[in-house]
Enzyme design. Structure first.
Site, PDB file in Angstrom:
ATOM      1  CB  ALA A   1       4.779  -1.237  15.633  1.00  0.00           C
TER       2      ALA A   1
ATOM      3  NE  ARG B   1       5.554  -5.120   6.414  1.00  0.00           N
ATOM      4  CZ  ARG B   1       4.241  -4.626   5.644  1.00  0.00           C
ATOM      5  NH1 ARG B   1       3.309  -5.261   5.792  1.00  0.00           N
ATOM      6  NH2 ARG B   1       4.629  -3.371   4.607  1.00  0.00           N
TER       7      ARG B   1
ATOM      8  CB  SER C   1      15.315   6.888   3.801  1.00  0.00           C
ATOM      9  OG  SER C   1      16.189   6.293   2.630  1.00  0.00           O
TER      10      SER C   1
ATOM     11  CE1 TYR D   1      10.361   5.458   1.574  1.00  0.00           C
ATOM     12  CE2 TYR D   1      12.679   5.819   0.798  1.00  0.00           C
ATOM     13  CZ  TYR D   1      11.643   5.414   1.720  1.00  0.00           C
ATOM     14  OH  TYR D   1      12.164   4.332   2.900  1.00  0.00           O
TER      15      TYR D   1
ATOM     16  CB  ALA E   1      10.356  14.824  -1.849  1.00  0.00           C
ATOM     17  CB  ALA E   2       8.259  11.615   1.816  1.00  0.00           C
ATOM     18  CE  LYS E   3      11.155   7.228   4.448  1.00  0.00           C
ATOM     19  NZ  LYS E   3      10.506   6.975   5.805  1.00  0.00           N
TER      20      LYS E   3
END
Ligand code: NAI
Length: 242
Positions: free
Chosen positions: A11, A13, A140, A153, A155-157
């Site tokens: 948190a 930025r 995402s 990325y 796969a993670a999302k």
């Protein structure tokens, strides 16, 4: 100290900071988690306090379960409750799959997906005792549709989206709602070095990148405004994918 507490990871930025400020405007005290930039975290805390609620910065690495457990325990000991969790912290380590090494794969899976498991675990215990809570996971659009150069990325999302839906089913009976926001292209540090921005803009119906505040508004809707939405993925992408 108010009656309501929100924990926002990453948190200091960008999107996390905007979410923290939006929730502060709703009267929540805020725990500002950050990884390294103490100055930015202190600035976020200062800006939140100016809104008339409490805020405190907690430095911990969301990809390290020991670090997470120690710090969430400190938060719970001090505040006694956690009403909202925003699992926002995330990184990219883009590369074409054929060149993607294990370091890039693991860094992104650990920071973007395992982190949600680590942080939600102790937080959900508190929410179950309270018999109330709201969690928003920052997914995402690429977690839904995939993207060249982002196998790790996406796969993670995508994992976060499955995690969101399963937790929503498990925890609904305890009055804990779990949703995800899937942003498109948002102007933050994460996207500032993107090349060919004009090409991306042509793909977005609204022909512009989103702002962190656009995402914070969706997070507020899911975490605060509604009490009957759970297990959903809200795409906030200016019509990138319709
Ligand atoms: P950013 O790079 O500006 O902010 C990321 C935040 O996460 C920073 O505060 C950073 O310190 C924190 N962080 C990273 N690793 C951490 C760790 N190990 N422990 C604790 N904190 C850590 O990026 P942005 O754009 O604000 O991204 C926020 C979230 O939104 C991420 O999960 C990202 O994947 C997601 N997102 C962003 C999009 C964009 O276009 N900017 C699009 C879709 C999703």
């Amino acid at each position: 100290m108010s009656e309501k507490l929100a924990l926002v990871t990453g948190a200091s930025r960008g999107i996390g900071r905007a979410c923290a400020i939006e929730l502060a405007k709703c009267g929540y005290d805020i725990i500002v988690n950050y990884a390294g930039n103490s100055e930015a975290a202190a600035k976020t805390v200062e800006d939140i306090k100016a809104l008339g609620v409490e805020a405190e910065a907690y430095k911990f690495d969301v990809s390290n379960s020991k670090d997470v457990n120690e710090n969430v325990a400190r938060i719970v000991e001090k505040y006694g409750r956690i009403d909202i969790l925003i699992n926002n912290a995330g990184i990219t380590r883009d590369d074409l799959f054929i060149r993607m090494d294990e370091e890039k794969w693991n860094a992104v899976i650990n920071t973007n997906l395992n982190s949600a498991f680590y942080v939600a675990k102790p937080v959900v215990k508190v929410m179950m005792k309270q018999r109330s809570g709201a969690i928003v996971n920052m997914a995402s659009v690429v977690g839904v549709y995939g993207n060249i150069g982002q196998a790790n990325y996406s796969a993670a999302k995508a994992g976060l989206i499955g995690f969101t839906k399963s937790l929503a089913k498990e925890l609904g009976s305890r009055n804990i709602r779990v949703n995800a926001v899937a942003p498109g292209f948002i102007a933050t540090d994460m996207t500032k070095d993107l090349k060919n921005t004009d090409e991306y803009l042509k793909l977005i119906s609204l022909r512009k990148m989103g702002t962190p505040e656009d995402i914070a508004a969706a997070v507020k809707f899911l975490a605060v405004d509604t009490s009957y939405v759970t297990g959903q993925v809200l795409e906030v992408d200016g019509g990138l994918v319709i």
